[in-house]
Design a protein around this motif. Structure first.
Motif, PDB file in Angstrom:
ATOM      1  N   ILE A  12       0.836  -1.207   0.000  1.00 45.93           N
ATOM      2  CA  ILE A  12       0.000   0.000   0.000  1.00 45.93           C
ATOM      3  C   ILE A  12       0.867   1.253   0.000  1.00 45.93           C
ATOM      4  N   VAL A  13       1.949   1.227   0.762  1.00 45.75           N
ATOM      5  CA  VAL A  13       2.824   2.397   0.805  1.00 45.75           C
ATOM      6  C   VAL A  13       3.472   2.652  -0.556  1.00 45.75           C
ATOM      7  N   ARG A  14       3.828   1.573  -1.256  1.00 45.54           N
ATOM      8  CA  ARG A  14       4.447   1.734  -2.568  1.00 45.54           C
ATOM      9  C   ARG A  14       3.461   2.269  -3.592  1.00 45.54           C
ATOM     10  N   VAL A  15       2.170   1.927  -3.449  1.00 42.67           N
ATOM     11  CA  VAL A  15       1.186   2.403  -4.429  1.00 42.67           C
ATOM     12  C   VAL A  15       0.630   3.768  -4.024  1.00 42.67           C
ATOM     13  N   TRP A  16       0.219   3.895  -2.756  1.00 44.43           N
ATOM     14  CA  TRP A  16      -0.502   5.093  -2.335  1.00 44.43           C
ATOM     15  C   TRP A  16       0.372   6.084  -1.571  1.00 44.43           C
ATOM     16  N   GLY A  17       1.665   5.814  -1.503  1.00 48.88           N
ATOM     17  CA  GLY A  17       2.575   6.746  -0.836  1.00 48.88           C
ATOM     18  C   GLY A  17       2.839   7.983  -1.680  1.00 48.88           C
ATOM     19  N   VAL A  18       2.404   7.953  -2.934  1.00 45.16           N
ATOM     20  CA  VAL A  18       2.507   9.118  -3.820  1.00 45.16           C
ATOM     21  C   VAL A  18       1.112   9.376  -4.390  1.00 45.16           C
ATOM     22  N   PRO A  19       0.838  10.612  -4.820  1.00 42.34           N
ATOM     23  CA  PRO A  19      -0.484  10.876  -5.392  1.00 42.34           C
ATOM     24  C   PRO A  19      -0.743   9.970  -6.590  1.00 42.34           C
ATOM     25  N   ARG A  20      -1.918   9.396  -6.663  1.00 45.10           N
ATOM     26  CA  ARG A  20      -2.244   8.486  -7.758  1.00 45.10           C
ATOM     27  C   ARG A  20      -3.695   8.698  -8.163  1.00 45.10           C
ATOM     28  N   PHE A  21      -3.973   8.605  -9.435  1.00 40.60           N
ATOM     29  CA  PHE A  21      -5.315   8.828  -9.979  1.00 40.60           C
ATOM     30  C   PHE A  21      -5.881  10.152  -9.472  1.00 40.60           C
ATOM     31  N   GLY A  22      -5.027  11.134  -9.262  1.00 40.84           N
ATOM     32  CA  GLY A  22      -5.504  12.431  -8.814  1.00 40.84           C
ATOM     33  C   GLY A  22      -5.821  12.539  -7.344  1.00 40.84           C
ATOM     34  N   VAL A  23      -5.581  11.467  -6.566  1.00 43.51           N
ATOM     35  CA  VAL A  23      -5.811  11.567  -5.117  1.00 43.51           C
ATOM     36  C   VAL A  23      -4.491  11.375  -4.381  1.00 43.51           C
ATOM     37  N   ASP A  24      -4.301  12.175  -3.366  1.00 43.46           N
ATOM     38  CA  ASP A  24      -3.094  12.039  -2.557  1.00 43.46           C
ATOM     39  C   ASP A  24      -3.483  11.507  -1.188  1.00 43.46           C
ATOM     40  N   LEU A  25      -3.266  10.223  -1.005  1.00 45.72           N
ATOM     41  CA  LEU A  25      -3.646   9.602   0.267  1.00 45.72           C
ATOM     42  C   LEU A  25      -2.446   9.421   1.193  1.00 45.72           C
ATOM     43  N   ALA A  26      -1.267   9.771   0.721  1.00 45.17           N
ATOM     44  CA  ALA A  26      -0.039   9.458   1.459  1.00 45.17           C
ATOM     45  C   ALA A  26      -0.117   9.872   2.924  1.00 45.17           C
ATOM     46  N   GLY A  27       0.058   8.912   3.816  1.00 50.44           N
ATOM     47  CA  GLY A  27       0.113   9.181   5.248  1.00 50.44           C
ATOM     48  C   GLY A  27      -1.178   9.697   5.847  1.00 50.44           C
ATOM     49  N   SER A  28      -2.281   9.662   5.085  1.00 54.32           N
ATOM     50  CA  SER A  28      -3.516  10.257   5.585  1.00 54.32           C
ATOM     51  C   SER A  28      -4.298   9.271   6.445  1.00 54.32           C
ATOM     52  N   THR A  29      -5.179   9.841   7.283  1.00 55.57           N
ATOM     53  CA  THR A  29      -6.067   9.007   8.083  1.00 55.57           C
ATOM     54  C   THR A  29      -7.007   8.213   7.175  1.00 55.57           C
ATOM     55  N   ALA A  30      -7.372   8.817   6.034  1.00 55.87           N
ATOM     56  CA  ALA A  30      -8.244   8.119   5.089  1.00 55.87           C
ATOM     57  C   ALA A  30      -7.587   6.834   4.594  1.00 55.87           C
ATOM     58  N   LEU A  31      -6.280   6.899   4.354  1.00 54.82           N
ATOM     59  CA  LEU A  31      -5.573   5.712   3.880  1.00 54.82           C
ATOM     60  C   LEU A  31      -5.568   4.632   4.974  1.00 54.82           C
ATOM     61  N   ILE A  32      -5.348   5.060   6.224  1.00 51.69           N
ATOM     62  CA  ILE A  32      -5.386   4.105   7.342  1.00 51.69           C
ATOM     63  C   ILE A  32      -6.755   3.440   7.396  1.00 51.69           C
ATOM     64  N   ALA A  33      -7.819   4.270   7.253  1.00 50.61           N
ATOM     65  CA  ALA A  33      -9.176   3.718   7.303  1.00 50.61           C
ATOM     66  C   ALA A  33      -9.412   2.739   6.149  1.00 50.61           C
TER      67      ALA A  33
END
Lengths: 296, 277
Positions: free
Chosen positions: B124-145
C-alpha cells in the motif's frame, strides 16, 4: 433466474416493466459487490502487483531476487528460521489446543463461558500487546523471571528470556493457542459424544477412545488448526518487532530491515511475495484438500 | 478385579494430568494480563510500593496518548460503518446469486486475512505513498481507514454469508416477492432483520480488530496520525513500566468491552478468525 417470482410468467401481468427489472436484476450482483471488488483491486490487487513488479526488477536477470531469497545465506536463514519457528509453535499450539478444546467441548464445567471467554480473548489483542505480555512475564523484571530467581537464589537477569528466541516462541504460542483451541472446539463438538461413550462402555480406555474414535473424526479440524497456526505464525510481525528485532532473523523482520534499512525493494519484495505464497498457499491448499475454509 | 481397579487408577492419573495442563494453559493466558493490570495501578513485585495503589499511570498515559486513542476510536468507528456497508451487500450477493466468477470471488474474499499485514502495508505504501489517480492519500487518516476496511471486511462478508446460509432466506425472499415486494423492500424488510444480529456481532469484531491493527498501519501512518497500537509500540520502548502497562490495560479494557457487547448480541463464539499478530 427462474427462482425469481417476478420472472415467472404467472406474475408478468403484475410487472409491466419486467424487462427493465430483469436487467436490473442481472446487474444487481455486480452493483452490490462492486464496492468490495473496487476496495480489493485498489488496496490489495494494485499493491501486490506493485510488489511483484518490484521483485522482478533486477539488472542481472528477472528471477535474480527470488534466487537470492533461496540461495543468499542471509535471506535463506531468515526463511528457514521462520519456517522452523512456525512449525514448532504450530505443534505446541495444536497439542495444547487439543487439551483445551477437549476440556471446553467435553467437560461440563461450571463457568464454561468464562473459560471460553478467557481462552478466546488473545485473538483480539494486537501482536505488540502480546509482546508486552511476554515482557512482563519473562522480561528483566518479569513475574516468572523473579519467581525463578527467588526459587533458585540466582540472578534475575539470568532468567530474562523475553528478548530473543524463547520470548518469541512464548509470544507466538500465546496468540496462536486461542486460535487453534477455538478451531478445535468446533471440530470436537461435531463428534457425537454417544459414540465415544459407546467405545468407553465397550472397554476402551480414554486414550484408545481418543486415538480410534475421536481423532479420525476431528482430523480435518486438526488440519485446519495446523494451517491457521502456521500461517499466523509465519505472518506475525508486531510481536517479533518488539521482542526479536535484531536478535532472531525471521522473514517478516528481514523484509522490514531490508526495505527500511537498505531500501533494497528488489530483495524485500521478493521475500514478501515468497512469504505471501507460503501463507496463502497453505490456506488454499487446505481448502483444496479438505474442501472447507480455514476461516469460518 | 485387580485389573479393573488398576485401570480406574490410571484413568484418574490421566485425568489429573489433563486438568493440570488445562489449568496451566489458562494461567498462561491470564497471568500476563493480571500482571499488566497490577503494574498499571502502581503495583511492583519488589513489594515496596504495594501500599500505594494509584491511578497516576493512567492519567500520565492518557495525557500523552489522548490523540492516538481518539484517532483509533474514530478510525475504528469509520471502519466498522464502511466495512458493514461494503461487506453485507457483497456477502449477500455471493450467497444469493449465481454469476460468472462467483466461486472465485468467494475464495478471494479471505485474501486480506491470508496475506501477511506487513506485505499489504509495504504494498500500500508503494502504491498510495505518492499521489495516484488524482488523489493524494499518502500518510492520511483516510488511507489508514481504507487499509482497516480492507483488513476487516472479510469478517463481515463471512458473517453475512454464514448467517444467510443458516436461515431459509430464499423462501422468505420468495414469499416477500410473490406478495409484490420489490428487491429493495425485500432486502431491507425481510433479509436485513433476519441477519441483523449476526452482522452486528461481526461489526463488533471489526471494531476490535481495527482498534488493534498494527502491522499494516505501522507502514502507512505519518507522524501526525499515529493510532493507539502505534503509540503502544512507542510506549513499550520508551515509557515507564507503569505507564506502558496503564496504556496496555486501557487497550485490554476496550477489547474486553467489545467482547462483552459481542457476547450480549450474539451467542456465537469468537471463532478461529482474528487478526494478524
Amino acid at each position: 433466474m427462474s427462482d425469481h417470482a417476478d420472472d415467472h410468467p404467472a406474475f408478468a401481468w403484475r410487472r409491466p416493466d419486467v424487462s427493465w427489472r430483469r436487467r436490473l436484476d442481472d446487474l444487481l450482483p455486480w452493483l452490490l459487490s462492486g464496492p468490495l471488488v473496487a476496495l480489493y483491486a485498489l488496496f490489495l490487487g494494485l499493491p501486490l502487483l506493485r510488489l511483484v513488479r518490484l521483485s522482478l526488477d533486477d539488472e542481472a536477470w528477472i528471477g535474480a531476487n527470488y534466487a537470492a531469497v533461496f540461495l543468499d545465506p542471509t535471506y535463506r536463514t531468515a526463511l528457514v528460521t521462520s519456517l522452523a519457528i512456525a512449525a514448532l509453535v504450530t505443534a505446541v499450539a495444536v497439542v495444547l489446543g487439543l487439551f483445551m478444546a477437549y476440556f471446553i467441548a467435553r467437560r461440563d464445567l461450571p463457568g464454561e463461558r468464562v473459560i471460553v471467554a478467557v481462552i478466546s480473548f488473545p485473538i483480539s489483542l494486537p501482536g505488540i500487546l502480546v509482546a508486552w505480555a511476554v515482557i512482563v512475564l519473562v522480561g528483566r523484571t518479569g513475574v516468572l523471571t523473579r519467581a525463578a530467581a527467588a526459587v533458585t537464589g540466582g540472578d534475575p537477569s539470568g532468567y530474562s528470556v523475553a528478548f530473543g528466541l524463547v520470548g518469541l516462541l512464548i509470544g507466538y504460542v500465546y496468540f496462536t493457542l486461542p486460535r487453534t483451541t477455538m478451531s478445535l472446539v468446533g471440530a470436537i463438538e461435531k463428534v457425537d459424544p454417544t459414540v465415544e461413550e459407546a467405545a468407553r462402555s465397550l472397554g476402551a480406555s480414554p486414550r484408545q477412545t481418543f486415538r480410534h474414535v475421536t481423532l479420525p473424526a476431528i482430523l480435518p479440524g486438526i488440519a485446519s488448526a495446523v494451517v491457521l497456526a502456521f500461517s499466523v505464525s509465519m505472518a506475525a510481525f508486531g510481536t517479533a518487532l518488539l521482542l526479536a528485532s535484531g536478535t532472531v532473523d525471521i522473514l517478516p523482520l528481514k523484509i522490514y530491515s531490508v526495505i527500511l534499512g537498505t531500501y533494497d525493494y528488489g530483495a524485500g519484495s521478493a521475500m514478501a511475495i515468497v512469504l505471501t505464497a507460503i501463507t496463502v498457499g497453505v490456506i488454499y491448499g487446505y481448502a483444496r484438500l479438505f474442501g472447507g475454509a480455514v476461516y469460518e | 478385579m485387580s485389573e479393573r481397579s488398576r485401570r480406574g487408577q490410571s484413568v484418574d492419573v490421566g485425568l489429573a494430568a489433563f486438568y493440570v495442563v488445562c489449568i496451566a494453559v489458562l494461567a498462561f493466558i491470564l497471568l500476563p494480563l493480571l500482571t499488566i493490570l497490577f503494574h498499571s495501578v502502581g503495583g511492583s513485585l519488589s513489594g515496596r510500593s504495594l501500599g500505594s495503589l494509584t491511578l497516576a499511570h493512567y492519567a500520565g498515559a492518557l495525557a500523552t496518548n489522548l490523540d492516538p486513542l481518539l484517532l483509533s476510536l474514530q478510525v475504528a468507528l469509520l471502519t466498522t460503518v464502511v466495512a458493514t456497508l461494503v461487506g453485507v451487500p457483497a456477502g449477500y450477493t455471493l450467497v444469493r446469486y449465481d454469476f460468472a466468477f462467483v466461486d472465485l470471488l468467494r475464495e478471494l474474499t479471505v485474501l486480506p486475512m491470508a496475506i501477511p499485514g506487513i506485505v499489504v502495508g509495504i504494498g500500500i505504501v508503494r502504491v498510495w505513498g505518492v499521489p495516484r489517480f488524482g488523489v493524494d492519500l499518502a500518510g492520511s487518516t483516510a488511507l489508514i481507514a481504507c487499509a482497516h476496511v480492507l483488513f476487516t471486511v472479510p469478517f463481515i462478508v463471512q458473517t453475512t454469508m454464514s448467517t444467510l446460509e443458516s436461515i431459509d432466506y430464499r423462501r422468505l425472499e420468495e414469499s416477500a416477492r410473490a406478495l409484490g415486494a420489490g428487491w429493495v423492500e425485500t432486502f431491507l424488510y425481510v433479509v436485513v432483520p433476519n441477519i441483523y444480529r449476526g452482522v452486528v456481532a461481526g461489526a463488533i469484531m471489526v471494531f476490535a480488530l481495527s482498534m488493534g491493527e498494527f502491522n499494516i498501519t505501522f507502514f502507512i501512518y505519518a507522524t501526525g496520525n499515529a493510532t493507539l497500537p502505534i503509540a503502544l509500540f512507542g510506549g513499550f520502548r520508551t515509557a515507564s513500566v507503569g505507564q506502558a502497562s496503564a496504556l496496555a490495560s486501557l487497550f485490554v479494557g476496550i477489547v474486553v468491552l467489545s467482547l462483552v457487547v459481542f457476547q450480549m448480541v450474539s451467542d456465537q463464539r469468537i471463532h478461529e478468525t482474528g487478526g494478524n499478530a
